[in-house]
Design a protein around this motif. Structure first.
Motif, PDB file in Angstrom:
ATOM      1  N   ARG A   1      37.991  46.308  42.626  1.00 41.21           N
ATOM      2  CA  ARG A   1      39.187  45.749  41.998  1.00 41.21           C
ATOM      3  C   ARG A   1      39.716  44.526  42.751  1.00 41.21           C
ATOM      4  O   ARG A   1      40.205  43.575  42.137  1.00 41.21           O
ATOM      5  N   LEU A   2      39.622  44.532  44.074  1.00 41.86           N
ATOM      6  CA  LEU A   2      40.176  43.424  44.851  1.00 41.86           C
ATOM      7  C   LEU A   2      39.153  42.322  45.137  1.00 41.86           C
ATOM      8  O   LEU A   2      39.442  41.143  44.947  1.00 41.86           O
TER       9      LEU A   2
ATOM     10  N   ASP B   1      42.090  41.974  32.781  1.00 42.77           N
ATOM     11  CA  ASP B   1      41.881  40.738  32.050  1.00 42.77           C
ATOM     12  C   ASP B   1      41.524  39.573  32.962  1.00 42.77           C
ATOM     13  O   ASP B   1      41.844  39.557  34.149  1.00 42.77           O
ATOM     14  N   GLU B   2      40.869  38.576  32.368  1.00 37.81           N
ATOM     15  CA  GLU B   2      40.585  37.327  33.061  1.00 37.81           C
ATOM     16  C   GLU B   2      41.776  36.395  32.848  1.00 37.81           C
ATOM     17  O   GLU B   2      41.959  35.837  31.767  1.00 37.81           O
ATOM     18  N   THR B   3      42.576  36.234  33.877  1.00 40.63           N
ATOM     19  CA  THR B   3      43.818  35.455  33.754  1.00 40.63           C
ATOM     20  C   THR B   3      43.849  34.235  34.664  1.00 40.63           C
ATOM     21  O   THR B   3      44.790  33.445  34.599  1.00 40.63           O
ATOM     22  N   PHE B   4      42.839  34.062  35.521  1.00 38.15           N
ATOM     23  CA  PHE B   4      42.815  32.944  36.452  1.00 38.15           C
ATOM     24  C   PHE B   4      41.767  31.923  36.025  1.00 38.15           C
ATOM     25  O   PHE B   4      40.640  32.284  35.686  1.00 38.15           O
ATOM     26  N   VAL B   5      42.147  30.657  36.046  1.00 39.10           N
ATOM     27  CA  VAL B   5      41.182  29.585  35.818  1.00 39.10           C
ATOM     28  C   VAL B   5      40.658  29.153  37.181  1.00 39.10           C
ATOM     29  O   VAL B   5      41.398  28.606  38.002  1.00 39.10           O
TER      30      VAL B   5
ATOM     31  N   GLN C   1      38.892  37.148  36.798  1.00 37.37           N
ATOM     32  CA  GLN C   1      39.891  38.204  36.980  1.00 37.37           C
ATOM     33  C   GLN C   1      40.680  38.068  38.272  1.00 37.37           C
ATOM     34  O   GLN C   1      41.664  38.767  38.481  1.00 37.37           O
ATOM     35  N   ARG C   2      40.224  37.193  39.153  1.00 41.58           N
ATOM     36  CA  ARG C   2      40.910  36.926  40.422  1.00 41.58           C
ATOM     37  C   ARG C   2      40.666  35.456  40.754  1.00 41.58           C
ATOM     38  O   ARG C   2      39.726  34.856  40.215  1.00 41.58           O
ATOM     39  N   PRO C   3      41.454  34.859  41.624  1.00 42.72           N
ATOM     40  CA  PRO C   3      41.365  33.406  41.828  1.00 42.72           C
ATOM     41  C   PRO C   3      40.233  32.966  42.752  1.00 42.72           C
ATOM     42  O   PRO C   3      40.296  31.870  43.321  1.00 42.72           O
TER      43      PRO C   3
END
Length: 382
Positions: free
Chosen positions: A15-16, A193-197, A204-206
């Motif tokens: 997850r991380l 969700d995929e929220t980072f560009v 899903q992470r930066p």
């Protein structure tokens, strides 16, 4: 790694840090009847994790279960590395390596082919009883994200294989001809969700782990460990330092400044690190300096514990951050490493030793001409 807090470790690395589950190993299913009870219930499962297409790049096993299994599964006190794995280029090298190790009186633990993962291997101990694996031909997980199904794992070997062996392509063709559903393997499903560009891609992470990096070990006998990894495993010493009276040696297997580093065990107390493991840290590479900075900020916001270590201990890496997993193992996040040229010479743009405190890092850094040297992860990132 062998972990006491196995379920927490699983969440930490997936997850991380973004590793995906390829397969899991419920130990209760493989233990003899008289030992099944030690692996029943929560905390009895091991996890095979990947960041790319290799079936696994990181494996976490339950230390409580492994220690009670006995034999080579129970690592000596102070060792929490389950194994350290090195890839070679052919099956012939694995077989010839096995012969060479025996001729040089190295203790072989086992040899053959593991499932899951399908990699041909030979296992042996280093001078401090860490398990090393030499392997070839790990299973690849393709665009569908599925590992091989169980019925395709019948070609596991527990002895050194005779050569030649059939190709992976032929194994797949044989499975199809036998009516095996080759799409029935495990597929990791991420429930967020995929929220980072990130550099033009939704993730899903930066940040994205794009490689695994140096293994750093504490040892009571630096000379013996250097001799093992140099003379038995064939690595090259790149650099040696003295930090506050404690010796550290850095060894490489190709052009990167180091793939392995060994430190005098007295340094462990000086640095205030976990007292019951010889693993100083395990490296994980991200794609850029920006991603490294973003990873630090995001992980701090998630409450992950950071440990500040002096940059002098990591020559060849200019910027690195260290985080603790749920067992207290240190993970070294970094984005690039100095490369050693064809003549065995250090690069002109040598990475300077700096503090690892990210609060002191500049917003941007200047490319010295070497920042993007070395192996690049070709993607796709997700």
């Amino acid at each position: 790694m062998n972990c006491y807090n196995i379920e927490e470790a699983y969440n930490f690395y997936t997850r991380l840090l973004g590793f995906k589950l390829s397969d899991e190993l419920p130990f209760a299913k493989i233990l003899p009847p008289e030992k099944k009870h030690i692996a029943e219930g929560p905390g009895g499962t091991g996890y095979f994790l990947r960041y790319g297409s290799d079936h696994h790049s990181l494996v976490i096993f339950p230390k409580r279960v492994r220690d009670q299994m006995g034999g080579s599964a129970a690592t000596p006190a102070g060792i929490t590395t389950n194994q350290i794995t090195w890839q070679v280029g052919s099956l012939q090298e694995v077989v010839d390596g096995h012969t060479w190790f025996k001729e040089n009186k190295q203790e072989i633990i086992r040899a053959g082919r593991d499932m899951p993962g399908s990699n041909w291997h030979v296992y042996l101990f280093d001078s401090d009883w860490h398990v090393n694996e030499l392997y070839y031909g790990i299973e690849q997980v393709g665009w569908s994200g599925q590992s091989k199904p169980g019925p395709m794992r019948e070609r596991g070997f527990h002895v050194v294989p005779e050569l030649p062996q059939k190709s992976e392509q032929q194994e797949v063709d044989d499975a199809i001809a036998a009516g095996i559903d080759i799409s029935a393997g495990h597929r990791s499903i991420d429930a967020y969700d995929e929220t980072f560009v990130v550099d033009g891609v939704y993730l899903q992470r930066p940040f994205r782990v794009t490689g695994i990096g140096p293994v750093r070990l504490f040892t009571p006998d630096v000379a013996a460990m250097v001799a093992y990894y140099r003379d038995v495993m064939g690595m090259t010493v790149t650099e040696e330092i003295d930090y506050r009276g404690h010796r550290a040696v850095f060894l490489r297997v190709n052009a990167e400044h180091h793939s392995m580093a060994v430190y005098d065990i007295g340094l462990r107390e000086v640095l205030g690190l976990r007292e019951d493991t010889t693993l100083m840290s395990f490296g994980m590479k991200v794609a850029s300096y920006r991603q490294l900075r973003d990873a630090v900020d995001w992980l701090k916001a998630k409450g992950i514990e950071f440990v500040e270590l002096p940059g002098e201990l990591f020559p060849g890496i200019a910027y690195a951050a260290h985080i603790k997993d749920p067992d207290g193992h240190l993970i070294q996040l970094y984005f690039g490493m100095e490369q050693v040229g064809w003549a065995g010479e250090r690069s002109a743009g040598r990475a300077a030793a700096i503090t690892s405190d990210p609060a002191t890092w500049p917003e941007t850094i200047e490319d010295s001409g070497t920042l993007f040297d070395g192996e690049v992860f070709m993607g796709p990132w997700s």
